[in-house]
Each structure stands twice: as C-alpha cells, then as structure tokens.
Design a protein around this motif. Structure first.
Motif, PDB file in Angstrom:
ATOM      1  N   TRP A  13      -7.099   6.589  -7.776  1.00 52.66           N
ATOM      2  CA  TRP A  13      -7.671   7.003  -6.506  1.00 52.66           C
ATOM      3  C   TRP A  13      -9.183   7.008  -6.598  1.00 52.66           C
ATOM      4  O   TRP A  13      -9.767   7.239  -7.655  1.00 52.66           O
ATOM      5  CB  TRP A  13      -7.130   8.355  -6.059  1.00 52.66           C
ATOM      6  CG  TRP A  13      -7.509   9.531  -6.912  1.00 52.66           C
ATOM      7  CD1 TRP A  13      -6.981   9.891  -8.101  1.00 52.66           C
ATOM      8  CD2 TRP A  13      -8.526  10.491  -6.604  1.00 52.66           C
ATOM      9  NE1 TRP A  13      -7.577  11.013  -8.588  1.00 52.66           N
ATOM     10  CE2 TRP A  13      -8.532  11.419  -7.674  1.00 52.66           C
ATOM     11  CE3 TRP A  13      -9.416  10.673  -5.544  1.00 52.66           C
ATOM     12  CZ2 TRP A  13      -9.404  12.504  -7.706  1.00 52.66           C
ATOM     13  CZ3 TRP A  13     -10.274  11.759  -5.573  1.00 52.66           C
ATOM     14  CH2 TRP A  13     -10.274  12.663  -6.636  1.00 52.66           C
ATOM     15  N   GLU A  14      -9.811   6.696  -5.457  1.00 51.68           N
ATOM     16  CA  GLU A  14     -11.260   6.626  -5.368  1.00 51.68           C
ATOM     17  C   GLU A  14     -11.710   7.423  -4.153  1.00 51.68           C
ATOM     18  O   GLU A  14     -10.958   7.564  -3.187  1.00 51.68           O
ATOM     19  CB  GLU A  14     -11.729   5.174  -5.195  1.00 51.68           C
ATOM     20  CG  GLU A  14     -11.293   4.230  -6.291  1.00 51.68           C
ATOM     21  CD  GLU A  14     -11.611   2.771  -5.971  1.00 51.68           C
ATOM     22  OE1 GLU A  14     -11.597   1.960  -6.905  1.00 51.68           O
ATOM     23  OE2 GLU A  14     -11.850   2.467  -4.781  1.00 51.68           O
ATOM     24  N   TRP A  15     -12.944   7.924  -4.181  1.00 56.58           N
ATOM     25  CA  TRP A  15     -13.467   8.648  -3.031  1.00 56.58           C
ATOM     26  C   TRP A  15     -14.961   8.452  -2.918  1.00 56.58           C
ATOM     27  O   TRP A  15     -15.660   8.148  -3.884  1.00 56.58           O
ATOM     28  CB  TRP A  15     -13.149  10.135  -3.119  1.00 56.58           C
ATOM     29  CG  TRP A  15     -13.815  10.842  -4.286  1.00 56.58           C
ATOM     30  CD1 TRP A  15     -13.350  10.957  -5.557  1.00 56.58           C
ATOM     31  CD2 TRP A  15     -15.097  11.494  -4.258  1.00 56.58           C
ATOM     32  NE1 TRP A  15     -14.229  11.634  -6.346  1.00 56.58           N
ATOM     33  CE2 TRP A  15     -15.319  11.999  -5.571  1.00 56.58           C
ATOM     34  CE3 TRP A  15     -16.060  11.706  -3.275  1.00 56.58           C
ATOM     35  CZ2 TRP A  15     -16.475  12.693  -5.911  1.00 56.58           C
ATOM     36  CZ3 TRP A  15     -17.208  12.409  -3.606  1.00 56.58           C
ATOM     37  CH2 TRP A  15     -17.414  12.903  -4.908  1.00 56.58           C
TER      38      TRP A  15
ATOM     39  N   VAL B 291      -4.429  -1.506  -0.835  1.00 55.59           N
ATOM     40  CA  VAL B 291      -5.098  -0.213  -0.758  1.00 55.59           C
ATOM     41  C   VAL B 291      -4.577   0.604   0.421  1.00 55.59           C
ATOM     42  O   VAL B 291      -4.247   0.062   1.471  1.00 55.59           O
ATOM     43  CB  VAL B 291      -6.629  -0.397  -0.640  1.00 55.59           C
ATOM     44  CG1 VAL B 291      -6.980  -1.111   0.667  1.00 55.59           C
ATOM     45  CG2 VAL B 291      -7.353   0.946  -0.715  1.00 55.59           C
ATOM     46  N   ARG B 292      -4.456   1.907   0.205  1.00 56.69           N
ATOM     47  CA  ARG B 292      -4.212   2.849   1.292  1.00 56.69           C
ATOM     48  C   ARG B 292      -5.468   3.693   1.431  1.00 56.69           C
ATOM     49  O   ARG B 292      -5.863   4.376   0.486  1.00 56.69           O
ATOM     50  CB  ARG B 292      -3.009   3.746   0.997  1.00 56.69           C
ATOM     51  CG  ARG B 292      -2.814   4.854   2.017  1.00 56.69           C
ATOM     52  CD  ARG B 292      -2.446   4.303   3.376  1.00 56.69           C
ATOM     53  NE  ARG B 292      -1.168   3.599   3.329  1.00 56.69           N
ATOM     54  CZ  ARG B 292      -0.718   2.826   4.288  1.00 56.69           C
ATOM     55  NH1 ARG B 292      -1.458   2.634   5.380  1.00 56.69           N
ATOM     56  NH2 ARG B 292       0.432   2.208   4.172  1.00 56.69           N
ATOM     57  N   GLN B 293      -6.115   3.647   2.589  1.00 57.61           N
ATOM     58  CA  GLN B 293      -7.379   4.348   2.789  1.00 57.61           C
ATOM     59  C   GLN B 293      -7.242   5.330   3.931  1.00 57.61           C
ATOM     60  O   GLN B 293      -6.752   4.989   5.004  1.00 57.61           O
ATOM     61  CB  GLN B 293      -8.506   3.351   3.076  1.00 57.61           C
ATOM     62  CG  GLN B 293      -9.858   3.999   3.342  1.00 57.61           C
ATOM     63  CD  GLN B 293     -10.962   2.969   3.489  1.00 57.61           C
ATOM     64  OE1 GLN B 293     -11.115   2.087   2.633  1.00 57.61           O
ATOM     65  NE2 GLN B 293     -11.727   3.068   4.563  1.00 57.61           N
TER      66      GLN B 293
ATOM     67  N   SER C 130     -14.215   6.647  -8.981  1.00 58.88           N
ATOM     68  CA  SER C 130     -12.826   6.309  -9.295  1.00 58.88           C
ATOM     69  C   SER C 130     -12.268   7.220 -10.376  1.00 58.88           C
ATOM     70  O   SER C 130     -12.983   7.635 -11.295  1.00 58.88           O
ATOM     71  CB  SER C 130     -12.723   4.855  -9.760  1.00 58.88           C
ATOM     72  OG  SER C 130     -11.420   4.559 -10.202  1.00 58.88           O
TER      73      SER C 130
ATOM     74  N   THR D 115     -13.856   9.807   2.346  1.00 57.49           N
ATOM     75  CA  THR D 115     -12.962   8.652   2.405  1.00 57.49           C
ATOM     76  C   THR D 115     -12.252   8.517   1.065  1.00 57.49           C
ATOM     77  O   THR D 115     -12.911   8.486   0.015  1.00 57.49           O
ATOM     78  CB  THR D 115     -13.738   7.367   2.721  1.00 57.49           C
ATOM     79  OG1 THR D 115     -14.384   7.514   3.986  1.00 57.49           O
ATOM     80  CG2 THR D 115     -12.800   6.168   2.770  1.00 57.49           C
TER      81      THR D 115
ATOM     82  N   ALA E  80       0.845  -1.196   0.000  1.00 54.37           N
ATOM     83  CA  ALA E  80       0.000   0.000   0.000  1.00 54.37           C
ATOM     84  C   ALA E  80       0.877   1.241   0.000  1.00 54.37           C
ATOM     85  O   ALA E  80       1.864   1.316   0.748  1.00 54.37           O
ATOM     86  CB  ALA E  80      -0.908  -0.014   1.222  1.00 54.37           C
TER      87      ALA E  80
ATOM     88  N   ARG F 294      -9.357   6.336  -1.208  1.00 47.70           N
ATOM     89  CA  ARG F 294      -8.566   5.105  -1.351  1.00 47.70           C
ATOM     90  C   ARG F 294      -7.567   5.314  -2.486  1.00 47.70           C
ATOM     91  O   ARG F 294      -7.908   5.884  -3.530  1.00 47.70           O
ATOM     92  CB  ARG F 294      -9.469   3.916  -1.650  1.00 47.70           C
ATOM     93  CG  ARG F 294     -10.502   3.689  -0.565  1.00 47.70           C
ATOM     94  CD  ARG F 294     -11.048   2.283  -0.554  1.00 47.70           C
ATOM     95  NE  ARG F 294     -11.575   1.832  -1.832  1.00 47.70           N
ATOM     96  CZ  ARG F 294     -12.190   0.657  -2.013  1.00 47.70           C
ATOM     97  NH1 ARG F 294     -12.328  -0.168  -0.978  1.00 47.70           N
ATOM     98  NH2 ARG F 294     -12.662   0.317  -3.200  1.00 47.70           N
TER      99      ARG F 294
ATOM    100  N   TYR G 290     -18.146   4.535  -4.326  1.00 42.78           N
ATOM    101  CA  TYR G 290     -16.840   5.123  -4.612  1.00 42.78           C
ATOM    102  C   TYR G 290     -16.818   5.660  -6.035  1.00 42.78           C
ATOM    103  O   TYR G 290     -17.309   5.025  -6.977  1.00 42.78           O
ATOM    104  CB  TYR G 290     -15.726   4.092  -4.449  1.00 42.78           C
ATOM    105  CG  TYR G 290     -15.287   3.925  -3.004  1.00 42.78           C
ATOM    106  CD1 TYR G 290     -14.432   4.859  -2.421  1.00 42.78           C
ATOM    107  CD2 TYR G 290     -15.727   2.854  -2.243  1.00 42.78           C
ATOM    108  CE1 TYR G 290     -14.026   4.713  -1.103  1.00 42.78           C
ATOM    109  CE2 TYR G 290     -15.332   2.703  -0.922  1.00 42.78           C
ATOM    110  CZ  TYR G 290     -14.476   3.646  -0.354  1.00 42.78           C
ATOM    111  OH  TYR G 290     -14.083   3.510   0.949  1.00 42.78           O
TER     112      TYR G 290
END
Length: 756
Positions: free
Chosen positions: A375-377, A427-429, A386, A412, A336, A414, A384
């Motif tokens: 990246w996703e939010w 993943v880094r969240q 993307s 949030t 990650a 990711r 999410y």
C-alpha cells in the motif's frame, strides 16, 4: 400348346350340299411347356374341307382341284376329295413351320383356299390367326461388387457388376438407399437397361448413406446386393453452433466442456488458441464423439487459452470449426483488490490521530490465493510513501495513528495484491477524508431521577466546527437494552419512551456524528431513579350474566405524606398475557366504566393503575371475576355497544384451515408441502328465535339477528364455553318462518384480524 381353328363360309357345291374350308393352327414348344431355354416354337397347320352339318344325309359331294395356304407358311397342291355325311370333313393338306420367340408376343396368321373345279367352280376360303407368346426368362444373378464413391457432399458414384445370360437377361436396374434421416431403406432410382453405374446427386451434408442394387428382366428381380460398411458414404459433418466452455480447476488445469457435434461424427478435434493465435497445423487433441469434458494439465500457465472444436466423420471428413470458447489463463495478475474499509466519500472520514484498519479483498483472475500486498499513500502534492511488498495472506493492515495529518483534509491511498503470478494486481485507489473525531457529553449530574419518563440534556463539540448530523442513544438496565432512540440532525436532549421504574438504576449511552461522518466516542451516564408513587386506587367489578357486561367502579384515596398527587386512573383487563386499557385511556380518579365484551365462561382479571403528575404509576392488585352465562352474545356497533343474545337450542359448528400447497420435487418420490401464513377459521351459529308474540324478554328477535348480519366487521362473538372471536358475519338463514313458537336460524361467521 396353343390351338386355334377357323371355318370359312359354306358354299353350295351341288344341290343341297354346302361345303367350307377349315384351317387349324397349333403352336407347340420343344418341352411341351414354354421354358426359359426355348427360343422358338413349331406351328402346325391343317387345311380341311367340311360339309355343313344340316345337309341331307347320304347325299355326297366331291371335288377335285388345286389348293394353297399362305401367310406364316405357304404350300399348294391338287387333291380329290369326297364328303357324304353331314358335318363330315376331310384333310386336304397339312404342314408345319418354325417360329422364333421374341421379347414380346406376336401374331401368326395363315389363309387357305380350296377351289372346286366341278360344276360350281367356287373358291372355299378361310383364314386364322394365333398369338405366339414372348420368350420367358430366368431370375438374374445377384449383382456383385457394389461400391459407392463420394464425389462431393451432394454426389456419390455407384458401380456394381452384373451377370446377364441368354436365359436371364437384364433389362432393368433398381438402386436403393438408406440415410441417417430415413433410418431404413428407401427407393433411390429405377432405370431401364443394364447400366452398371449410377450417380446419386441428392446427398446432403452431415449425413450417412448406404446403398443397395438389384437387376431384373420382364419376369424376375434378382436378390439385393448391399455395399459393405467400408464403402458407405459420409458427407461433411455440420459445424457446431455452440462454443466449448473452458474453466480452471483447483489444480491449475484447464477443464474444457465440449458442445454437441453432428450425429455422424465419431471423433471431435480440439483446436487451441494461445494468446489469441490459432494453431492451424494440427488439433491439440482428438477425442471420441460423446466425450463431455477433457482436461489439459500441460498448458503454458502465463498465456491465455481458448478453444474451438470440429466434428470428424468416420471417413475423416471434418466440419468447420465451432465458435471460440471463453478465454482462460492459468496464472495471471489479480484484478484490483476490493476496498472493504474504512468507508470513504462524502460524509465519510477517518481520524488520523487514531489507528486506522484498512480491509480489502484479493480478487484473482487465476483463482490463486493472495501471497502479498503493498500500500502507498500521499497527502497533497507530495510523493507516494510505500509500505513495500508485504508477504502476507491477511486481508487487512493497520495504519498507525499519526501516519497522516488531519490538517491536510484528505489522503490518497493505493493498494495492490499478488497471487501466484509474478506481477502485482491492478491498482485500487481511494481518497479518504481526514477529520478529528467530535466529542459528546450527557449533561447530567447523576442525582436520582424524579420521574417515570427519562429525558437527559446532551452537548456536542467538533474540532472543525461542523454540526451534529446524526445521533444515537441507548437505555440500559442490568446490561440489557431497554430502549433505543436515534435521529438525524441536531438534538439537545435524549428522551426515551420506555417507563423507568422507581428504585431501579439505569445507564444511558450516547454518541453523535459530525458533518465529516465521524462518530464521537460513546459517553455514558448512570441514572438512579427515585420518585414518589400515587396512592393505589380501589377497584370493584360486577358481572351481569344476562347483559354480558362487567361494571367496573373505582375510587382513589387522598395521598398521604410522601405520596404523589393522583391525576388519572387506567382501568385494564388481562388479555392473552397483556393488559388492555378500557374506557379509551386515562379516566378520572373516581368513576364507573362498562366492559361490553368481557370474555364469557371463564375467570377474568381487571386492575386499576393510578397515574400521578410526575408522572408515576401505582398498580393495584388484580380483581378476578367469574363470568358464567347461558347466552351467546353478539356485540357490534361503536364500542361494541349494541348486543344480540340467544339461548334456545344453541349449537356452533367450527372449521379451520391453513394455506397449503403440495408440489412435486425432482428426485423425491413424494410431494413436498409448502405452508403459507394465511389461516381461516369459520363458525356457524344455530339457534332458535321466538315469534314476535311469543318471544321471552331474554332472547333477541329475528330482526335483531338481521341487524347483526348487516353490521360491519368486527362483530364480537362470545359463548358460554369461553370462546370469543372477532368475526365477519354472513347472511342469516331462517329455516321455517311459520313454525310455532320457535324458528330455527343459522348465522355463518368468519374470524377476522382485529385486536383490542
């Protein structure tokens, strides 16, 4: 040849005649001397009658009767004999016999008898024994065909061919051995007999053995026979207790560092473990012992790889495998990524109404560089959103203003990255707090500031209604930071400690942080400074070379129109590029103060600074004073108010040192110096004091010097050459108490850290 003669007891045969039997044995060998070819010897014997040596000369005696010998040889007969002279003898009978030689010496004995049939009728007897030596042997032939056969790690069977002969028989055997630990030859076993084989049951694992053998008899050892290199014995090498170490290099190859192996090994087998499965069919590679590293360039780049090694002896015996190395993978999905910004968590927030820069760090397993990111939010319970896979080596991207909604309170995020492997990273969240940025204002109209001390009111506003949690402010002049202040919590004003100057223009910058952790945009305010100065005070300075003090007096004129009212005066002395305030701080507008530790033997500058109630300051031009003297002054006590002075035969010895250490460094022929920050400066004052009844008024007494020695540091030392130090004094020493009229004294001193 061995000869032995025995004479029996003398018997009186006739009046005044004594006779005895004498028997002689003589051992002879065929060649004269005993030789390895001799298997028997000849023993000759003689039987004689002998007359006593002290008998009457001319008186004869005779006999005639039977005789015989027995024992090792036997014979008998009849013989007439006659003896006249004292000590004379006559042969009765002789003969010889053959005796076989054995493996040990033996005794050969015979007995003889002569019987006198005359008037006496006496038996004359004798017996004699000789030692027949054992047979001697030649040096045996050197054994041949020595061979060693390994049976196990504790046993080897040894065989050799011996060649005994009748002249060189073999009755003993000696086996020798050389091992890895002994380094040289040592006895293994000595045996009786002539056996051509031996079992060595004292072998140890992970060693090397060579053998030799020789044979012997009672007289000689043969030469040694050595095994050839091909029949030497190796036992199973010991297992390496250390694991190999694997790593990837920059060319995506595996570089394996091999551990030490048993000393007897000449090769190292490398075993491969792919995806946790050991290939036991054959080693992946075999290298020579002593190889430190080996490189693999054709391994499966999507599998994991680990390794173990075993040692191989020259006879192909192989140790068990070593511990397994660390696991490496040529290509693998990254870990990650590391989130670098913006900061998140309690007290941290971003403003969704502004562009947000996201920074991260690609974290590869296989050392491959970043090739893409995604990246996703999402906010709340939504799905999410993307960005899709973005091909890029950049480690940051911008989230445009308005992408998120501050009203949601958080978002949030990711984050994923790709390297050379086809799969993306773990993943880094993170969850970012969202908040609208606060605002600040410097509540000042920009009119000229009427004081030398600046304090401005400020206001703070936050859309969410949170309070100020921290603040910062900067005082600028000509783009340089003059002063910087900060604090936690709320403030209504910003005050700077640095004095602002009349006629100058400054800029104040200010920002504050809200409860969510967002800093307000900086605000700034131009502040012109204009204030009235007090009148300038007039300063006079008078130096006293005997007392070592400067008397400073000053007065301040009444303010004129446009001048501020004076309220105090600062009297200051120049000291190493700075001004030292005397008298404890602000003094009345008129007065007198004494500088008790004015530097001597130099020119000293003083000045007066007039202070108004605004406050504002008027600085007078410095007054310079020349301070010659013939004395050394030592001031001590409160405010350095107590003083001792000396002038007779002055001398000062000084010393200086700095903390240093020399250390030897690998690869350097000379030592390296390490210098510390500690320094040490010492001095020793030598002078003369006068006896109490002879002392001039201008020189201090020995008792006064004792008071200086007893005083707590700092003591101020000043001398005519301009040296001034703050010191700790040592024990004073008076060289001659009875010397008249002057007495030499010495006072050691060490400089201490002290600043006015």
């Amino acid at each position: 040849m061995v000869t032995k003669t025995e004479t029996g007891s003398f018997q009186t045969i006739a009046s005044y005649n004594r006779v005895a039997a004498r028997l002689t044995l003589e051992v002879r060998f065929p060649g004269g001397a005993l030789d390895p070819t001799d298997t028997q010897c000849t023993v000759s014997w003689e039987l004689r009658a002998v007359k006593h040596g002290q008998d009457v000369n001319g008186s004869s005696v005779s006999g005639s009767d039977d005789w015989f010998v027995s024992g090792g040889a036997s014979a008998s007969g009849n013989r007439s004999w006659s003896l006249s002279s004292p000590g004379a003898n006559t042969l009765i009978a002789s003969g010889s016999t053959t005796v076989s030689l054995g493996t040990s010496s033996k005794s050969f004995s015979m007995a003889g008898r002569i019987r006198d049939a005359g008037p006496s009728g006496k038996d004359l007897t004798v017996s004699v024994s000789v030692t027949i030596p054992r047979r001697v042997y030649a040096k045996p032939a050197t054994p041949t065909g020595l061979a060693a056969t390994r049976v196990s790690d504790s046993r080897a069977n040894l065989t050799a061919d011996f060649s005994p002969t009748s002249t060189a028989p073999i009755t003993r055997v000696e086996w020798g051995r050389s091992s890895l630990t002994s380094g040289g030859w040592e006895p293994l076993r000595s045996l009786s007999g002539s056996s051509e084989s031996y079992a060595d049951t004292t072998l140890e694992p992970s060693s090397f053995y060579r053998y030799r053998v020789r044979v012997g008899n009672a007289d000689h050892w043969s030469d040694w026979e050595y095994d050839d290199a091909g029949s030497s014995i190796w036992t199973t090498p010991a297992r390496s207790t250390s694991a190999p170490t694997a790593r990837r290099d920059s060319q995506q190859r595996v570089v394996l560092t091999l551990p030490p192996v048993a000393a007897i090994a000449d090769r190292v087998a490398i075993w491969h473990i792919e995806d946790d499965v050991l290939d036991t069919s054959a080693p992946i590679r075999t290298v020579n012992a002593g190889t430190s590293t080996t490189t693999f360039s054709d391994l499966n780049n999507t599998a994991t790889h680990a390794f173990s090694v075993s040692a191989i002896a020259p006879n192909d015996l192989q140790s068990s495998r070593s511990p397994v190395s660390n696991t490496v993978q040529l290509l693998a999905p990254p870990l990650a990524p590391v989130w670098l910004g913006p900061e998140y968590g309690a007290g941290r927030a971003v403003d969704a109404d502004e562009d947000t820069v996201v920074q991260f760090e690609h974290l590869p397993v296989d050392s491959s560089v970043q090739t893409a990111y995604e990246w996703e939010w999402k906010q709340g319970a939504g799905l999410y959103v993307s960005s899709g896979k973005v091909a890029s080596t950049e480690s940051s991207f911008v989230v445009p203003a308005g992408t998120w909604d501050n009203a949601a309170g958080s978002v949030t995020v990711r984050l994923f990255t790709w390297g050379a492997h086809a799969d993306r990273s773990q993943v880094r969240q993170v969850t970012l707090n969202l908040s609208s940025r606060p605002s600040v204002l410097i509540d000042y109209d920009g009119s000229p500031w009427p004081s030398s001390l600046l304090e401005l009111p400020v206001t703070f506003a936050d859309p969410e209604g949170s309070g100020m949690s921290a603040w910062r402010a900067w005082l600028m002049r000509d783009e340089d930071v003059v002063d910087e202040v900060s604090g936690l919590g709320h403030t209504d004003s910003v005050a700077f400690g640095e004095v602002v100057h009349d006629g100058a223009q400054y800029v104040v910058r200010f920002t504050a942080r809200d409860g969510a952790g967002l800093w307000a945009p900086e605000t700034s305010q131009v502040v012109p400074v204009q204030y009235a100065l007090p009148p300038t005070s007039v300063l006079e300075a008078v130096w006293d070379p005997v007392e070592g003090v400067t008397t400073l007096s000053w007065s301040t004129p009444a303010p004129e129109e446009g001048q501020a009212e004076p309220v105090a005066v600062l009297v200051q002395r120049a000291e190493l590029g700075r001004w030292v305030t005397l008298g404890g701080g602000q003094l009345p507008t008129e007065g007198v103060v004494t500088d008790t530790i004015t530097p001597t033997g130099t020119v000293v500058a003083f000045r007066a600074v007039t202070v108004s109630s605004l406050p504002s300051e008027a600085v007078a031009e410095p007054v310079e004073v020349d301070t010659p003297t013939k004395f050394v002054f030592l001031n001590y006590g409160p405010g350095f108010s107590r003083m001792a002075r000396f002038w007779a035969d002055l001398s000062v010895a000084q010393g200086y040192g700095r903390q240093k250490e020399l250390k030897d460094a690998a690869g350097r022929p000379d030592p390296v110096e390490f210098a510390g920050s500690r320094r040490r400066r010492t001095a020793a004052l030598s002078t003369k004091v006068f006896a109490p009844n002879r002392r001039p008024d201008l020189s201090s007494s020995f008792e006064e010097l004792i008071a200086v020695s007893d005083a707590a540091a700092p003591v101020c030392y000043r001398d005519p050459e301009g040296l001034r130090m703050f010191v700790s004094t040592g024990d004073v020493d008076e060289a001659d108490h009875l010397r008249k009229p002057q007495r030499p004294v010495t006072l050691p001193m060490t400089r201490v850290g002290w600043r006015e």
